[in-house]
Write a protein that holds these residues in place. Structure first.
Motif, PDB file in Angstrom:
ATOM      1  N   ASN A  87       0.824  -1.218   0.000  1.00  0.00           N
ATOM      2  CA  ASN A  87       0.000   0.000   0.000  1.00  0.00           C
ATOM      3  C   ASN A  87       0.855   1.263   0.000  1.00  0.00           C
ATOM      4  OD1 ASN A  87       0.623  -0.992   2.711  1.00  0.00           O
ATOM      5  ND2 ASN A  87      -0.571   0.740   3.464  1.00  0.00           N
ATOM      6  N   ALA A  88       1.980   1.239   0.722  1.00  0.00           N
ATOM      7  CA  ALA A  88       2.868   2.400   0.709  1.00  0.00           C
ATOM      8  C   ALA A  88       3.645   2.486  -0.593  1.00  0.00           C
ATOM      9  CB  ALA A  88       3.814   2.348   1.902  1.00  0.00           C
ATOM     10  N   THR A  89       4.049   1.347  -1.147  1.00  0.00           N
ATOM     11  CA  THR A  89       4.770   1.349  -2.419  1.00  0.00           C
ATOM     12  C   THR A  89       3.956   2.031  -3.505  1.00  0.00           C
ATOM     13  OG1 THR A  89       5.629  -0.808  -1.738  1.00  0.00           O
ATOM     14  CG2 THR A  89       6.094  -0.111  -3.985  1.00  0.00           C
ATOM     15  N   ALA A  90       2.646   1.817  -3.479  1.00  0.00           N
ATOM     16  CA  ALA A  90       1.784   2.423  -4.490  1.00  0.00           C
ATOM     17  C   ALA A  90       1.834   3.948  -4.443  1.00  0.00           C
ATOM     18  CB  ALA A  90       0.353   1.926  -4.311  1.00  0.00           C
ATOM     19  N   LEU A  91       2.181   4.521  -3.273  1.00  0.00           N
ATOM     20  CA  LEU A  91       2.293   5.967  -3.175  1.00  0.00           C
ATOM     21  C   LEU A  91       3.434   6.512  -4.038  1.00  0.00           C
ATOM     22  CD1 LEU A  91       1.872   6.428   0.701  1.00  0.00           C
ATOM     23  CD2 LEU A  91       0.126   6.719  -1.070  1.00  0.00           C
ATOM     24  N   LEU A  92       4.429   5.688  -4.303  1.00  0.00           N
ATOM     25  CA  LEU A  92       5.556   6.132  -5.123  1.00  0.00           C
ATOM     26  C   LEU A  92       5.115   6.504  -6.530  1.00  0.00           C
ATOM     27  CD1 LEU A  92       8.064   3.377  -3.974  1.00  0.00           C
ATOM     28  CD2 LEU A  92       8.230   5.812  -3.423  1.00  0.00           C
ATOM     29  N   ALA A  93       4.134   5.775  -7.046  1.00  0.00           N
ATOM     30  CA  ALA A  93       3.649   6.059  -8.398  1.00  0.00           C
ATOM     31  C   ALA A  93       2.923   7.397  -8.458  1.00  0.00           C
ATOM     32  CB  ALA A  93       2.731   4.938  -8.873  1.00  0.00           C
ATOM     33  N   GLY A  94       2.352   7.823  -7.339  1.00  0.00           N
ATOM     34  CA  GLY A  94       1.723   9.130  -7.314  1.00  0.00           C
ATOM     35  C   GLY A  94       2.736  10.254  -7.370  1.00  0.00           C
ATOM     36  N   ARG A  95       3.885  10.051  -6.735  1.00  0.00           N
ATOM     37  CA  ARG A  95       4.936  11.076  -6.715  1.00  0.00           C
ATOM     38  C   ARG A  95       5.742  11.061  -8.012  1.00  0.00           C
ATOM     39  NH1 ARG A  95       8.733  13.433  -3.010  1.00  0.00           N
ATOM     40  NH2 ARG A  95       9.972  14.833  -4.315  1.00  0.00           N
ATOM     41  N   TRP A  96       6.021   9.866  -8.542  1.00  0.00           N
ATOM     42  CA  TRP A  96       6.808   9.727  -9.765  1.00  0.00           C
ATOM     43  C   TRP A  96       6.019   8.861 -10.748  1.00  0.00           C
ATOM     44  CZ3 TRP A  96       9.192   9.186  -4.888  1.00  0.00           C
ATOM     45  CH2 TRP A  96      10.040  10.244  -4.538  1.00  0.00           C
ATOM     46  N   PRO A  97       5.055   9.456 -11.444  1.00  0.00           N
ATOM     47  CA  PRO A  97       4.091   8.675 -12.228  1.00  0.00           C
ATOM     48  C   PRO A  97       4.684   7.939 -13.428  1.00  0.00           C
ATOM     49  CG  PRO A  97       3.758  11.035 -12.564  1.00  0.00           C
ATOM     50  CD  PRO A  97       4.727  10.902 -11.433  1.00  0.00           C
ATOM     51  N   THR A  98       5.859   8.336 -13.902  1.00  0.00           N
ATOM     52  CA  THR A  98       6.454   7.644 -15.049  1.00  0.00           C
ATOM     53  C   THR A  98       7.459   6.575 -14.627  1.00  0.00           C
ATOM     54  OG1 THR A  98       8.291   9.230 -15.270  1.00  0.00           O
ATOM     55  CG2 THR A  98       6.216   9.757 -16.412  1.00  0.00           C
ATOM     56  N   ALA A  99       7.700   6.436 -13.343  1.00  0.00           N
ATOM     57  CA  ALA A  99       8.792   5.591 -12.863  1.00  0.00           C
ATOM     58  C   ALA A  99       8.514   4.102 -13.052  1.00  0.00           C
ATOM     59  CB  ALA A  99       9.049   5.877 -11.387  1.00  0.00           C
ATOM     60  N   ARG A 100       9.605   3.348 -13.164  1.00  0.00           N
ATOM     61  CA  ARG A 100       9.549   1.890 -13.069  1.00  0.00           C
ATOM     62  C   ARG A 100       9.877   1.541 -11.621  1.00  0.00           C
ATOM     63  NH1 ARG A 100      13.343  -0.960 -15.513  1.00  0.00           N
ATOM     64  NH2 ARG A 100      14.797   0.794 -15.749  1.00  0.00           N
ATOM     65  N   ILE A 101       8.918   0.946 -10.943  1.00  0.00           N
ATOM     66  CA  ILE A 101       9.006   0.743  -9.490  1.00  0.00           C
ATOM     67  C   ILE A 101       8.903  -0.746  -9.186  1.00  0.00           C
ATOM     68  CG2 ILE A 101       7.955   1.287  -7.261  1.00  0.00           C
ATOM     69  CD1 ILE A 101       6.607   3.710  -8.748  1.00  0.00           C
ATOM     70  N   THR A 102       9.812  -1.242  -8.335  1.00  0.00           N
ATOM     71  CA  THR A 102       9.733  -2.616  -7.853  1.00  0.00           C
ATOM     72  C   THR A 102       9.762  -2.608  -6.337  1.00  0.00           C
ATOM     73  OG1 THR A 102      10.883  -3.477  -9.811  1.00  0.00           O
ATOM     74  CG2 THR A 102      10.776  -4.908  -7.870  1.00  0.00           C
ATOM     75  N   GLY A 103       8.792  -3.270  -5.736  1.00  0.00           N
ATOM     76  CA  GLY A 103       8.785  -3.473  -4.297  1.00  0.00           C
ATOM     77  C   GLY A 103       9.355  -4.842  -3.970  1.00  0.00           C
ATOM     78  N   TYR A 104      10.257  -4.892  -2.992  1.00  0.00           N
ATOM     79  CA  TYR A 104      10.917  -6.141  -2.597  1.00  0.00           C
ATOM     80  C   TYR A 104      10.570  -6.484  -1.154  1.00  0.00           C
ATOM     81  CZ  TYR A 104      13.928  -5.404  -6.695  1.00  0.00           C
ATOM     82  OH  TYR A 104      14.406  -5.199  -7.958  1.00  0.00           O
ATOM     83  N   ASP A 105      10.321  -7.768  -0.894  1.00  0.00           N
ATOM     84  CA  ASP A 105      10.058  -8.221   0.462  1.00  0.00           C
ATOM     85  C   ASP A 105      10.439  -9.695   0.561  1.00  0.00           C
ATOM     86  OD1 ASP A 105       8.259  -6.696   2.779  1.00  0.00           O
ATOM     87  OD2 ASP A 105       8.373  -8.866   3.049  1.00  0.00           O
ATOM     88  N   ASN A 106      10.690 -10.172   1.797  1.00  0.00           N
ATOM     89  CA  ASN A 106      11.022 -11.594   1.958  1.00  0.00           C
ATOM     90  C   ASN A 106       9.863 -12.410   2.506  1.00  0.00           C
ATOM     91  OD1 ASN A 106      10.965 -10.795   4.617  1.00  0.00           O
ATOM     92  ND2 ASN A 106      12.980 -11.596   5.157  1.00  0.00           N
ATOM     93  N   SER A 107       8.672 -11.778   2.623  1.00  0.00           N
ATOM     94  CA  SER A 107       7.498 -12.482   3.133  1.00  0.00           C
ATOM     95  C   SER A 107       6.564 -12.831   1.977  1.00  0.00           C
ATOM     96  CB  SER A 107       6.754 -11.605   4.142  1.00  0.00           C
ATOM     97  OG  SER A 107       5.465 -12.131   4.403  1.00  0.00           O
ATOM     98  N   PRO A 108       6.365 -14.123   1.688  1.00  0.00           N
ATOM     99  CA  PRO A 108       5.429 -14.491   0.625  1.00  0.00           C
ATOM    100  C   PRO A 108       4.017 -13.956   0.865  1.00  0.00           C
ATOM    101  CG  PRO A 108       6.804 -16.365   1.203  1.00  0.00           C
ATOM    102  CD  PRO A 108       7.073 -15.304   2.227  1.00  0.00           C
ATOM    103  N   ARG A 109       3.578 -13.928   2.123  1.00  0.00           N
ATOM    104  CA  ARG A 109       2.222 -13.444   2.413  1.00  0.00           C
ATOM    105  C   ARG A 109       2.107 -11.951   2.123  1.00  0.00           C
ATOM    106  NH1 ARG A 109      -0.189 -15.223   8.017  1.00  0.00           N
ATOM    107  NH2 ARG A 109      -2.061 -14.438   6.958  1.00  0.00           N
ATOM    108  N   MET A 110       3.131 -11.198   2.479  1.00  0.00           N
ATOM    109  CA  MET A 110       3.114  -9.772   2.166  1.00  0.00           C
ATOM    110  C   MET A 110       3.122  -9.550   0.653  1.00  0.00           C
ATOM    111  SD  MET A 110       2.863  -7.733   4.794  1.00  0.00           S
ATOM    112  CE  MET A 110       3.364  -7.332   6.477  1.00  0.00           C
TER     113      MET A 110
END
Length: 273
Positions: free
Chosen positions: A50-73
């Motif tokens: 949900n917070a990662t999605a905020l990045l697209a609002g600030r930088w709408p043309t960006a290529r964004i990848t969110g990384y985590d080690n939790s499969p459930r997340m």
């Protein structure tokens, strides 16, 4: 990492999503313009996305990848995957912050309330900055409340005679994060321009045993994981912890005030060596 790695519960974590997202928004507000057209952004420890999605609002043309080690997340986060409204793209991938390095220069590496789970994370900072694009930024925030009653009482209970044999070494200590001054010293030593500050939020939490509900989504996770094979013991620990939390954080007429200190850092790599 703690002796018992936390098993994350996205639904529990998101119960206080608005309060948890505010520091991320405050962090992003201090990030300068990014290099790259489009910018390349990584969110290390993206959680439910949900917070990662905020990045697209600030930088709408960006290529964004969110990384985590939790499969459930990551499963929860993938609802945000795909093209963004400004022509950028958002996706998610598995990674462990203890070993992860970007495979291409980044305009922004951001990490929100993750590095406190990574022992020795300060030693990773030079590598991450080194792999940033010229003019790129490393931005992170970590909890600075390990000496607050919510964490101190949890550690005291875990180290008590009744629980020490089951929970020794499970919880993080108050040195899980550095002081703002120490982060500033480490970041400026890399040649970056650094902005480091701290903020204490006073969250007004709703509901019964609201502080317990909060820590069930984060700091208490290692205890819950360590006692998962013994539900009776797990419930007993939670009840004992509930009792001391009620005394430390009494509910008021409009909710339970919960002071929460956080440490922020924004480091910008020079555009030229």
């Amino acid at each position: 990492m703690p002796a018992t790695a936390p098993a994350w519960d996205p639904a529990q974590y998101l119960r206080h999503a608005d309060h948890r997202a505010r520091p991320f928004a405050d962090l992003l507000a201090r990030v300068p313009d990014l290099p790259g057209d489009p910018p390349r952004i990584a969110d290390l420890g993206c959680g439910p996305g949900n917070a990662t999605a905020l990045l697209a609002g600030r930088w709408p043309t960006a290529r964004i990848t969110g990384y985590d080690n939790s499969p459930r997340m990551l499963d929860r986060a993938r609802q945000y995957e795909g093209p963004t409204s400004g022509g950028g793209h958002l996706d998610f991938a598995h990674a462990d912050a203890r070993t992860w390095s970007p495979d291409e220069p980044l305009g922004l590496l951001v990490s929100n309330a993750t590095l406190q789970w990574v022992p020795g994370h300060v030693d990773r900072l030079p590598d991450w900055i080194d792999r940033s694009a010229p003019g790129g930024t490393l931005a992170f925030q970590v909890p600075g409340n390990f000496d607050a009653p919510s964490h101190r009482l949890m550690r005291e209970l875990a180290h008590s005679r009744r629980w020490r044999n089951r929970l020794a070494g499970v919880l993080r200590h108050d040195d899980a994060v550095l002081t703002p001054e120490a982060y500033l010293a480490h970041l400026t030593a890399t040649g970056c321009t650094a902005d480091v500050w701290e903020t204490t939020y006073v969250h007004l939490l709703e509901g019964e045993d609201a502080v317990l509900d909060w820590v069930k989504g984060t700091g208490l996770r290692p205890v819950l994981a360590a006692l998962d094979d013994d539900p009776a013991a797990r419930d007993t620990f939670v009840e004992e912890y509930r009792t001391v939390l009620r005394a430390a954080y009494p509910a008021g007429p409009h909710g339970t005030p919960f002071p929460f200190r956080r440490v922020f850092a924004v480091a910008r790599r020079p555009e030229r060596s």
